[in-house]
Design an enzyme around this catalytic site. Sequence first.
Site, PDB file in Angstrom:
ATOM      1  N   ASP A 366     175.769  60.154 -20.623  1.00 24.21           N
ATOM      2  CA  ASP A 366     175.349  58.753 -20.549  1.00 24.21           C
ATOM      3  C   ASP A 366     173.852  58.673 -20.857  1.00 24.21           C
ATOM      4  OD1 ASP A 366     175.457  56.079 -20.039  1.00 24.21           O
ATOM      5  OD2 ASP A 366     175.697  56.260 -17.867  1.00 24.21           O
ATOM      6  N   GLU A 369     170.717  57.703 -25.590  1.00 22.66           N
ATOM      7  CA  GLU A 369     170.185  57.103 -26.838  1.00 22.66           C
ATOM      8  C   GLU A 369     168.886  57.749 -27.275  1.00 22.66           C
ATOM      9  OE1 GLU A 369     171.184  55.289 -24.074  1.00 22.66           O
ATOM     10  OE2 GLU A 369     173.141  55.083 -24.999  1.00 22.66           O
ATOM     11  N   ASP A 454     177.862  49.012 -21.662  1.00 24.89           N
ATOM     12  CA  ASP A 454     177.928  48.106 -20.513  1.00 24.89           C
ATOM     13  C   ASP A 454     178.359  46.692 -20.895  1.00 24.89           C
ATOM     14  OD1 ASP A 454     177.122  50.314 -19.226  1.00 24.89           O
ATOM     15  OD2 ASP A 454     175.043  49.682 -18.934  1.00 24.89           O
TER      16      ASP A 454
HETATM   17  C1  GLC Z   1     174.861  53.158 -17.506  1.00 27.44           C
HETATM   18  C2  GLC Z   1     176.255  53.383 -18.049  1.00 27.44           C
HETATM   19  C3  GLC Z   1     177.268  52.997 -17.009  1.00 27.44           C
HETATM   20  C4  GLC Z   1     177.012  53.799 -15.745  1.00 27.44           C
HETATM   21  C5  GLC Z   1     175.601  53.571 -15.252  1.00 27.44           C
HETATM   22  C6  GLC Z   1     175.243  54.448 -14.056  1.00 27.44           C
HETATM   23  O1  GLC Z   1     174.615  51.815 -17.324  1.00 27.44           O
HETATM   24  O2  GLC Z   1     176.454  52.702 -19.256  1.00 27.44           O
HETATM   25  O3  GLC Z   1     178.568  53.199 -17.478  1.00 27.44           O
HETATM   26  O4  GLC Z   1     177.929  53.461 -14.755  1.00 27.44           O
HETATM   27  O5  GLC Z   1     174.676  53.867 -16.301  1.00 27.44           O
HETATM   28  O6  GLC Z   1     175.367  55.784 -14.374  1.00 27.44           O
END
Ligand code: GLC
Length: 731
Positions: A366, A369, A454
């Site tokens: 996660d 980017e 998200d």
């Molecule tokens: C980011 C991710 C999301 C995750 C959050 C906490 O916003 O896109 O899916 O739950 O981080 O890790």
Amino acid sequence: MKLPMGFVFDWTKGRQKGRKWQPHSPINNIFNGKFFWDKYRLDNIDIHRLSILPAEISTIANSFTVIATDTEWSKTEKPKLPFDFNWQQSLPGRFDFYFKLAEGQKCMGLGERYSGLNVRGEKHTIVTTDDPHHSESMQAMYKAIPFLLTGKDNQFTGIYIDTGAPTRFDLDSELTGQGRIEVLTRRGFHVYIIGSSSMPNIVKAFTHLVGRSKLPSLWSLGHQQSRWSYFNEESVIEVAGEIRRRKIPCDTIVFDLDFMDEYRVFTRSPERFPNFNKIVADLSSDNFRVVTSVDPGVKEDPEYGLYKEGKDKNMFCKTPDGELFVEKVWPGRSVFPDFLRDDVRKWWAEKQAFLSEAGVTGIWNDMNEPAFFDVSEVFPEKLEEMSPAKEQLCVHQAEDGTIPHLEARNVYGLLMSQAAYEGLLAKRPNERPFVLSRSGAAGIQRYAAVWLGDNKSWYEHLNKSIPMLLNMGLSGVPFAGVDIGGFWHDCLPELLVRWYEVGIFYPFFRNHTSLGSRAQEIFSYVPKIEEMGRKLIETRYSLLPYIRNLFWEHIRTGAPLMRPLSWHYPLDSIAADIDDQFMFGQDILVSPILSRGHDYRPVYLPEGNWYRFETGEKFAGNSTYTIRFPLGSVPAFVREGAILPIIEPMQHTNEYHSKSIIFKIFADEAACSYFEDDGISFDYEKGAYNEYLISYSKGKLNTTTVKKGYASEHKYSYQKMGESKVQPLEL
Ligand code: GLC
């Protein structure tokens, strides 16, 4: 009224910020480097490659996306390219490509776009960005795949800009028929022009260049239950227990951030997950796999082993002045592994063993980017050209020396996923790794499944998930989905059920929601909603043999699982405009309800006859019908001539191999090919699989064995649609 971001209250300053109308003025060509064209032919599809070497650059460095090694390029003159394709260097750090877009010519692909299927008439910024506000006015998203598929009917062309740097596509936004691509770089790069040919052929050739997915593990195609976060051992045990007790099929429980020790990557919280390994082992005995989130930001903490080691071994990105680059993400001030380097990826892969050794089988990359909380615009909207190295946030080291961050930003997530994939593989060499990634570049499918970040619990986002995932598939990424139920906000029951009605056809099938939103597990709703959800999830599991067939098709042809109608009906001009319905493989057409309070929707069925998935009711194609889909129904139709392999109900895929498979025959003349293997190892690459051609004609079923290399435990039978007789089948 809430003021827009960046609004300035001081009138004088405010006026300075106001934007003027600015025509795009032609800029002179300043190119004085070298360029050449070469050519390669893949199964009758032409691929032209333009190599651009700006002055003082002698080689084009590895872009990390194109991996085809069998391509024998032969030099050619400038080819006759479709639609007046031309280019120039406009500024030291910018190249512009121009081309004409004819009336009716569609534009698709471009990876992850908040858009309908046709991305024409808009501008698109392609740079990996963490923007959680998905809306029509957003530009950059998490993934960066500068691959444009453009054309109509059976004549498409693919244009792929092979760079890790940002690009901007203006696809006739002024309705002048003009297309323009800006490439902001000071480095050498390639441009690939594929075609013209049919849409499937272009995707085939593009995925030949950038690679395809391997077959996913069977378990990763099952239902994944996630939330930010199951905070402690008790909450994980409770959720897993409810799922099994209520017989909701599920294969995976996802641990988001909070299992870690204050968000330190490759740790576990001593307070909340003191028995981490035991919990993972217990879940595994209950037939759950565990996937954990792994972010690239390493907490700046002199007491933290990973930070200390990475710093000592010089594994992290530096500022242009050679200092450690520090930015804020979840753990606070953090440093970032320089994934462009082989040794860093190897080191990270080794560190990931902490999770594999604890029994974790999937890695969720996660924030890769990478996200930086304190940088408002990593890629400033007004930037006209690639900024010089000294003005950039940080730099990377690559085989040809130092690369300023923005030149390679777009491949950061791809390379992190490569490290994750290789880390999993090192620990379990004959198990197909499951990696999920938020960011990615062309070729991300080689290492990871993706989700589209998200989203919100809005019908609008349910709706957009279809064209967005279709464009991801056309950009080479088959194993994709969005958070079912939506990530931000509370998901009301009607929306959740409608979302599962579509989500059972997402290749990646996960329910996930954010911190602070209401519980979104299907069993957190009233019993009738739970029942609808259970039935839909069961339908997903029943389709697993068909889904595996589709992945088998992908690895050989690059075909995505979710396809626009025009993939199969290229000459149907009505189908070409549809992006609120999709094909799930060749045989299933999905036409979901996408608004609150609606039960009816228009359904366009292309040529041929179609059978309603749940009832078998027959419809003639080439027509639009208004059809009722009560809450909880499967909004799908099966093509006449299809044979669908359907498996018996199960609670998780550990039961898969002991279940019976029934081939459902739709019509008097029908055929399919059927693939099976162990669903977990790479033995299929050595021939340990079975493949059969199954056909039905004149009341008789025929099977042809294409390959018999695997000892299957299934029992098989077949049944013609509309008939009650089920007949045994030997394979
Ligand atoms: C980011 C991710 C999301 C995750 C959050 C906490 O916003 O896109 O899916 O739950 O981080 O890790």
